[in-house]
Design an enzyme around this catalytic site. Sequence first.
Site, PDB file in Angstrom:
ATOM      1  CB  CYS A 229      67.750 -83.873  -8.159  1.00 55.43           C
ATOM      2  SG  CYS A 229      69.105 -83.333  -6.506  1.00 55.43           S
TER       3      CYS A 229
ATOM      4  CG  ASN B  27      73.389 -79.690  -5.699  1.00 56.11           C
ATOM      5  OD1 ASN B  27      73.884 -78.735  -5.918  1.00 56.11           O
ATOM      6  ND2 ASN B  27      73.635 -80.322  -6.497  1.00 56.11           N
TER       7      ASN B  27
ATOM      8  CB  CYS C 225      70.621 -87.386  -2.824  1.00 55.44           C
ATOM      9  SG  CYS C 225      70.553 -87.155  -0.920  1.00 55.44           S
ATOM     10  NE  ARG C 226      66.855 -86.862  -6.595  1.00 58.45           N
ATOM     11  CZ  ARG C 226      65.535 -86.514  -6.955  1.00 58.45           C
ATOM     12  NH1 ARG C 226      64.561 -87.336  -7.990  1.00 58.45           N
ATOM     13  NH2 ARG C 226      65.221 -85.567  -6.277  1.00 58.45           N
ATOM     14  CB  SER C 227      71.828 -82.905  -8.596  1.00 61.67           C
ATOM     15  OG  SER C 227      72.076 -82.330  -8.016  1.00 61.67           O
TER      16      SER C 227
ATOM     17  CG  ASP D  24      64.709 -87.355  -3.635  1.00 64.54           C
ATOM     18  OD1 ASP D  24      65.534 -87.310  -3.144  1.00 64.54           O
ATOM     19  OD2 ASP D  24      64.002 -86.382  -3.529  1.00 64.54           O
TER      20      ASP D  24
HETATM   21  P1  4NP Z   1      68.294 -84.944  -4.071  1.00 71.09           P
HETATM   22  O1  4NP Z   1      67.103 -85.275  -2.533  1.00 71.09           O
HETATM   23  O2  4NP Z   1      67.016 -84.134  -4.272  1.00 71.09           O
HETATM   24  O3  4NP Z   1      68.030 -86.211  -4.522  1.00 71.09           O
HETATM   25  O4  4NP Z   1      68.761 -83.755  -3.126  1.00 71.09           O
HETATM   26  C1  4NP Z   1      66.714 -84.439  -1.357  1.00 71.09           C
HETATM   27  C2  4NP Z   1      67.345 -84.275  -0.516  1.00 71.09           C
HETATM   28  C3  4NP Z   1      66.618 -82.340   0.326  1.00 71.09           C
HETATM   29  C4  4NP Z   1      65.371 -82.703   0.264  1.00 71.09           C
HETATM   30  C5  4NP Z   1      64.971 -82.541  -0.524  1.00 71.09           C
HETATM   31  C6  4NP Z   1      65.569 -83.703  -1.706  1.00 71.09           C
HETATM   32  N1  4NP Z   1      64.877 -81.693   1.517  1.00 71.09           N
HETATM   33  O5  4NP Z   1      63.533 -81.462   0.991  1.00 71.09           O
HETATM   34  O6  4NP Z   1      65.740 -80.916   2.199  1.00 71.09           O
END
Ligand code: 4NP
Length: 159
Positions: free
Chosen positions: A8, A11, A13-15, A123
Amino acid sequence: MVKILFVCLGNICRSPMAEFVMKKRVAEAGLASGFEIASAATSDEERGNPVYPAAREELAAHGVSCAGKTARPLLPEDYARWDLLIGMEERNLRSMRRICGGDPEGKMARLLDYTSAPGDIDDPWFTGRFSEVYGQIEAGCAALLERIVKEKEMGGKWE
Ligand code: 4NP
């Protein structure tokens, strides 16, 4: 051996949610020795950071631990190392193809594309909908494991 890398944007949250939900499902099916499962980010923003608290709490509410996981970026060499590189949304797939120099072996897909309701997992870092995302990830992992088990039964691909 089936090697799956979930991917994702951050890395955190989702993945990692997909990584640890899939590890639990595989273990419960008695198949852990046949799988290697991890997760990575298309950005470098969160490198070294632990799973985001709301994601960790959602996992814990379902009895899933993500202890010890820290974010790491997807690298070009991951393409050869993994059998399947599974993104959460179309934007991830575009970034994954850019980082890995395309997808010549057709290893990349979105998680929900294995289900009867293909689409993006939005997200939760932006939407706050961790419970909804957990349900989507659970459905995606169930469908992905079902597909792999069927393919294993047919022989060939995962031997
Ligand atoms: P993820 O969520 O892609 O599901 O891990 C996010 C976590 C952090 C950020 C973006 C998405 N960020 O921009 O820092």
